[in-house]
Structure formats: C-alpha cells, structure tokens
Design a protein around this motif. Structure first.
Motif, short mmCIF file in Angstrom:
data_model
loop_
_atom_site.label_atom_id
_atom_site.label_comp_id
_atom_site.label_asym_id
_atom_site.label_seq_id
_atom_site.Cartn_x
_atom_site.Cartn_y
_atom_site.Cartn_z
N ARG A 85 7.73 -4.56 -8.68
CA ARG A 85 7.18 -5.85 -8.23
C ARG A 85 5.92 -5.67 -7.39
N MET A 86 5.76 -4.47 -6.84
CA MET A 86 4.62 -4.22 -5.96
C MET A 86 3.29 -4.20 -6.73
N THR A 88 2.26 -6.70 -8.44
CA THR A 88 1.87 -8.07 -8.77
C THR A 88 0.79 -8.67 -7.87
N ARG A 89 0.61 -8.18 -6.68
CA ARG A 89 -0.28 -8.87 -5.73
C ARG A 89 -1.54 -8.06 -5.39
N VAL A 95 -1.29 -2.68 -0.26
CA VAL A 95 -0.12 -1.90 -0.69
C VAL A 95 -0.02 -1.97 -2.23
N SER A 96 -0.21 -3.17 -2.74
CA SER A 96 -0.17 -3.34 -4.19
C SER A 96 -1.29 -2.55 -4.86
#
Lengths: 303, 202
Positions: A85-86, A88-89, A95-96
């Motif tokens: 999920r990391m 996605t942003r 961090v993503s």
C-alpha cells in the motif's frame, strides 16, 4: 514489571516532560529504521560509485545492502503485510517515494548485475536491457538518497530535523559511504585499475562537505532559537548521545580515517584503505543513529 | 463545512474531565490520549499563575500527517474536514506521528488492558474491540456522535463549558464569533498547518 508496563511508564514520563524525545524511529522496532536508512544510503552510494569506477565489488555490495535495508524497513513497520500500500501516495509522501526508489533500484540493479556477471544469460552490459536497467538503478539510487533526507525535513513535529540542509547532508553521507565501499573493495583486491588517490580525494571531499553541513546544522538549530532543536543538539554534544557523537562519529568516523590517510601511523596500503573504509562506514552509522535519536518533539505552549 | 473547536482558557479549571470522557467514549488503551490537559506554570513568586492547556488533534486544513502518510490511511473527510485514520490501510510506519506539530497521534503497538494480568474488563472489551494493533490512533472529534447530531464527548462533558464546537466555515457560528471577538489564537501557527482548534486567552 512486564515490558508493556515499562513502556507505558516511559510514555507517561515522556508526555510529562517538556521536550519529549521521539522513540518512534529509534527504539524497539524503530531501531530498524535507523539500520534501514544507514543501509540504503550506503547501498545507493556504493552503487553509484561502483558504476562510476566500474567496480563489481561496490555494485554487488550495494545491491546486497539495499536488499538488507529494504528488509530492515519492513521490520520497522508494524504491518508489513500491508507494505504494498505504501506505493500509492508517491505524489505527497517521501516514504512512498522511497518505496518506489527501492523497487526501481532492486529491479534495475538485479538485471544490470545479471548482465555484468552472467553476460551469457541475457547479453552483456552494452545491450539495451543492461543500459535501461542501469538507468533504472541510478534513478532508484538517487530517489533513495533523496528520500532519506526529505523524510526528515517533512517531520514538522521534530524541529531538529525540520531543516533544509538535511537532504544535502544525507547526500554527502551517501557519497562518503559510496567512496568507502569502493575503497573496501580495493582493500580486498577488487577494482584493479582504480586510482586509490582519486578515490581518497573523493572520500575526503565528501567527508569535508558532510562535516561542514553538520556544523551548519548545529549552527542552524541554535540560530532558529527553537528550544527543542537546541535541546536535540545538546543531546548530541553533551547529553545522552555524546558517546555516539564523539566516539562513533568523530573518533572512529573522522579522526581515525584522517590519521590513517595522512600516513601518520603507517604508509597507505590495502590494510590501511580497508580500515579507513570500515571506520568511515561505522562513523556513518553513528551519525545516523545520533541525528535520528536526537529528535525531540515540538513542545506545546501558550504563545 | 469545516468543524473545529474553540477552547476558553479562562474557563478551563484543569479538571481532566475532557480527558476522562474521551477515554470513556473511545475506549483508548493505556498511553493513548486523544484529549490531554497540559499544565503550564508562568510568572515568579509571588505572582505565579497555573494555566491549563487542553490539547487535542487540531484537524488542520493543511495537515502534514495526511501529506506524509504513504498509504492514504491518514485522510480528511470532505464533508466536514475532520482528519481521520483508516485503520485498515495503516502500515504502522509512524511517519505521521513525527510530522504532527501537536504530537496528537498515538501508536497502538500491542493490546494492553488497564488492569494488567486481570485481563480486559467487559467495558474495555466492548469499547476497545474495534482498535487494531500496529496502527495509529487519533481523535476524530467523535465523528459518530457528530454525525448523529451530537457533540464530541470532551465538549459535552466539560463542566465549565470551556469547549465550544462548531463550523469554522460559518461566519455566524459561535466559534467564529468567539475567535473574532475575543482574539482567539491557534497553537504553533508558524508551522503553516492552519489548525482548527483555537484558544481564547486566559
């Protein structure tokens, strides 16, 4: 008293204190974030220097260190099963972006290493696949180096990190680590044809830049007159992190290599270069440990 | 609509009612305080003053916690501007905790009942069963209560009516009037997060 009781008591003490120390990225599983940042910084630097000097040892070690750094990042997060999920942003979150950087790097570096070490498999390093993989790995390495610095700058709750110099500091440390890894390869007999003097000059330049940036960071913390940032600096210079700073960063990471390079103890040899490289790498770890652990939260007061 | 809160420091007596009612409402585990009361001593003897500073999530218009979240677990409800966490998306990286200038995010690392080896009480079981471990917990202005037409528990239970809840977008709301008339101020405005918790001077 169970460990949960102890952590609860510690949290309550922290909440009562005016300058609450950040423990999220330093203690417990948070320690792996320090390890992760240390490893991926070193990996990205080693990879870029390895490409520049065409040094297989640095390339291989960069790939391996990045893999280990990625694992350390996974241990740091509490829900690793949701790690994808990391991705996605990436538009807003460093961090993503760091996650993407690691993905780019691992894919690109793996393919490039295959073309380098087993050219019979998918062709040599002159092929389009190898060049594309190299470009991808460079992009990943650059993102990884940038991510580490910017993720701290984005931490508005920690005044000591909220500095525009932090990304440049991390870039200088990646360069220092990269030069050290090529030096280490030279010490082990790898990288024939590499001019050790040029390498040492690069290491010295990166080290001088890192030292200047450290001084500017400390001066900046005092100039900001932010109590929490000043308290963080005091932690490093004369408080709970003084040992890591003086013994780890300065003595092992700076003074020992400087004395060895100057030839005061012994003439420059493979053993000396290896010691310089290992000391430099150890110093980098203490730098990251000290600067991350020194973070203290912004106190809340009535203006 | 942008919901927020005004806290009258003149009225706050530091009774911790907000903190307790928040805990009762949300069933937060030990060490997690969506609402806290900080004590601040100012002046010198003989004119020492004890001031209480109740703090909670500031539900910023420009929340850094949402910006840094790598998964989108931290988000803002479009209809009322409340900053919330989708626990199913949170990976527990704790980046948002470090990004929040108000230290209003808490990490729920492991399950820990209040009474240790005795296990969770029926109340804790009922109230805290929806809390996931390994994720971030934070104040969402008791959004379920608000959607049902109520007010956050800390507002309802403040015995001195020091907390006023309302819409910051409405220029005629009580919160807008109070900020304008009594010189309301936010905490740490220099961080540029545009917080929606304002304080009225003591």
């Amino acid at each position: 008293m169970t460990h949960l009781d102890h952590r609860y008591d510690q949290l309550i003490d922290d909440l009562k204190s005016e300058y609450r120390p950040q423990r999220e990225w330093a203690e417990g599983r948070g320690f792996f974030l320090i390890v992760g940042h240390f490893l991926v910084g070193l990996a990205a630097g080693a990879w870029l220097f390895g490409l520049g000097f065409e040094d297989s040892f640095a390339l291989l070690s960069g790939w391996l260190l990045a893999g280990l750094g990625g694992l350390a990042h996974l241990v740091n997060i509490a829900r690793p099963e949701r790690a994808l999920r990391m991705m996605t942003r990436f538009r807003t979150s460093w961090v993503s972006r760091g996650f993407w950087g690691l993905v780019f790097f691992m894919i690109g570096a793996t393919v490039y290493l295959v073309t380098l070490l087993a050219p019979a498999a998918i062709g040599g390093t002159d092929t389009i696949i190898a060049q594309a993989a190299m470009a991808l790995s460079i992009a990943g390495a650059v993102i990884l180096i940038g991510y580490m610095g910017f993720v701290y700058t984005a931490s508005k709750g920690i005044p000591f990190w909220d500095s525009n110099l932090h990304p440049v500091l991390y870039m200088s440390y990646a360069a220092r680590g990269g030069a050290a890894m090529v030096l280490l390869g030279l010490a082990f007999g790898a990288g024939t044809g590499i001019d050790a003097e040029i390498l040492l000059e690069l290491w010295l330049t990166a080290t001088a830049l890192a030292a200047i940036l450290w001084i500017l960071e400390i001066q900046g913390a005092y100039a900001s007159r932010d109590d929490a940032a000043i308290r963080s600096v005091r932690d490093i210079l004369s408080g709970r992190l003084a040992f890591a700073f003086y013994a780890g960063m300065l003595l092992i990471g700076l003074l020992l290599p400087a004395v060895l390079i100057a030839g005061i103890v012994a003439p420059l040899s493979s053993a000396v270069m290896g010691t310089v490289a290992l000391a430099s790498v150890a110093g980098d770890f203490f730098m990251k440990y000290a600067s991350i652990k020194a973070g203290r939260y912004l106190p809340l007061r009535i203006p | 609509m942008r919901l927020g809160m005004v806290i009258d420091l003149k009225r706050c007596i530091g009774c911790y009612g907000c903190q307790l009612s928040c805990k009762a409402e949300n069933g937060t585990p030990p060490g997690v305080f969506f609402a806290r009361v900080l004590k601040q001593v100012s002046g010198k003897y003989p004119t020492v003053q004890n001031t209480f500073l109740p703090v909670l999530c500031n539900h910023c218009d420009d929340p850094p916690c949402v910006e840094v979240c790598p998964t989108g677990a931290a988000f803002v409800w479009e209809e009322d501007g409340i900053v919330d966490v989708d626990h199913d998306k949170c990976v527990g990286c704790r980046t948002c905790m470090l990004a929040c200038p108000y230290s209003q995010r808490f990490f729920n690392d492991e399950t820990r009942p209040y009474f240790g080896e005795g296990g969770a009480t029926p109340f804790e079981t009922a109230r805290a069963s929806h809390h996931q471990t390994g994720v971030i917990l934070k104040c969402n202005l008791c959004r379920d209560r608000v959607r049902d037409g109520g007010k956050p528990a800390c507002v309802e239970n403040c015995p001195t009516v020091a907390r006023i809840f309302g819409d910051f977008d409405d220029p005629n709301s009580e919160v807008s009037h109070l900020i304008k008339e009594r010189g309301g101020f936010p905490l740490r405005p220099e961080k540029g997060t545009k917080p929606r918790v304002y304080y009225l001077p003591a």
